[in-house]
Design an enzyme around this catalytic site. Structure first.
Site, PDB file in Angstrom:
ATOM      1  N   ASP A   9       0.851  -1.183   0.000  1.00  0.00           N
ATOM      2  CA  ASP A   9       0.000   0.000   0.000  1.00  0.00           C
ATOM      3  C   ASP A   9       0.893   1.240   0.000  1.00  0.00           C
ATOM      4  OD1 ASP A   9      -3.018   0.911   0.548  1.00  0.00           O
ATOM      5  OD2 ASP A   9      -1.653   2.256   1.595  1.00  0.00           O
ATOM      6  N   GLU A  11       1.014   5.687   0.094  1.00  0.00           N
ATOM      7  CA  GLU A  11       0.426   7.020   0.170  1.00  0.00           C
ATOM      8  C   GLU A  11       1.178   7.866  -0.845  1.00  0.00           C
ATOM      9  OE1 GLU A  11      -2.244   7.464   1.893  1.00  0.00           O
ATOM     10  OE2 GLU A  11      -2.091   5.506   2.875  1.00  0.00           O
ATOM     11  N   HIS A 146      -5.397   5.282   5.959  1.00  0.00           N
ATOM     12  CA  HIS A 146      -4.618   6.271   5.211  1.00  0.00           C
ATOM     13  C   HIS A 146      -3.181   6.412   5.711  1.00  0.00           C
ATOM     14  CE1 HIS A 146      -8.210   7.204   3.053  1.00  0.00           C
ATOM     15  NE2 HIS A 146      -8.839   7.594   4.132  1.00  0.00           N
ATOM     16  N   ASP A 151      -2.952   0.345   6.214  1.00  0.00           N
ATOM     17  CA  ASP A 151      -3.813  -0.105   5.123  1.00  0.00           C
ATOM     18  C   ASP A 151      -3.402  -1.490   4.631  1.00  0.00           C
ATOM     19  OD1 ASP A 151      -5.389   2.148   5.174  1.00  0.00           O
ATOM     20  OD2 ASP A 151      -4.388   3.135   3.495  1.00  0.00           O
TER      21      ASP A 151
END
Length: 238
Positions: A9, A11, A146, A151
């Site tokens: 995952d 960001e 987030h 996540d």
């Protein structure tokens, strides 16, 4: 059933792998259905974050100043992933950012993947949302939303839950099963670094017009630099 994989995952500064950058990576490596490794790192994107990204993730510019660049963390990421398939909730999004970064650095990143979002969209049509946060709440899965590792951890638990509920039904479709890794397809074109003339022009324009830039000129690609130059010229002139 696929019980060995790497859940990834990211960001990012935005949604477009061609123009946006990775700011955090979270990885959970699962072997024979057991978590054997976790890894997370912030990544310096070479630009300031938009307020909406800070509000969403809680990540601030000052946290990224001393963080490693994507060039520095890619070898570790690729080593952890190895030959394993990827798992993700909307896995193509995360894959596309990593592949773009790898291609820009002349590295190969071709992977198969499993998408929990696709599974949820097929079997959970009665729910008002198939977003990761909503599904974690629905199934009682602990979720630090987030943030990349939070996540990734939640996605592993969601995959286990979806496997428990729908794997046998899905396996009746054989090779078309959503629980089996499929080739991830994203075409990434290598972008070259900013040229010396572009650097010089940007520095001169910034100095002439007294501009405070919210990005690191040296970390721009050639196409990014071209867009930045055109924007300054359009707004301020030569």
């Amino acid at each position: 059933m696929t019980d060995s994989y790497v859940c990834i995952d990211l960001e990012t500064t935005g949604l477009n792998p061609k123009t946006d950058r990775i700011i955090e990576i979270g990885i959970v490596r699962v072997q024979d259905n057991e978590v054997v490794q976790e890894w997370e790192t912030l990544v310096n994107p070479g630009r300031n974050l938009e307020e909406r990204i800070t509000e969403l993730t809680g990540i601030k510019d000052e946290q990224l100043v001393s963080a490693p660049t994507v060039e520095e963390v890619l070898p570790t990421l690729l080593e952890i992933v190895g030959d394993n398939p990827l798992l993700g909730h909307g896995v193509l999004f995360d894959y596309s950012f990593v592949k773009k970064a790898a291609v820009n650095r002349k590295m190969v990143f071709e992977k198969d993947g499993i998408d929990t979002l696709r599974i949820a969209r097929k079997y959970l049509t009665d729910l008002e949302s198939r977003g990761l946060g909503y599904l974690c709440k629905y199934y009682g899965i602990n979720h630090n939303a987030h943030r990349a590792l939070g996540d990734a951890r939640a996605t592993v638990e969601l995959y286990r839950k979806l496997t428990e509920l729908f794997y046998e039904k899905e396996e009746m479709q054989g090779d078309k099963s959503l629980f089996r890794p499929k080739r991830l397809c994203y075409h990434a074109k290598r972008e070259t670094p900013i040229t010396i003339p572009q650097k010089e022009q940007l520095y001169k324009l910034a100095d002439k017009h007294k501009l405070i830039l919210d990005y690191d000129i040296a970390k721009l690609t050639r196409s990014e630099a071209s867009r930045r130059i055109d924007r300054i010229l359009a707004e301020y002139g030569r």
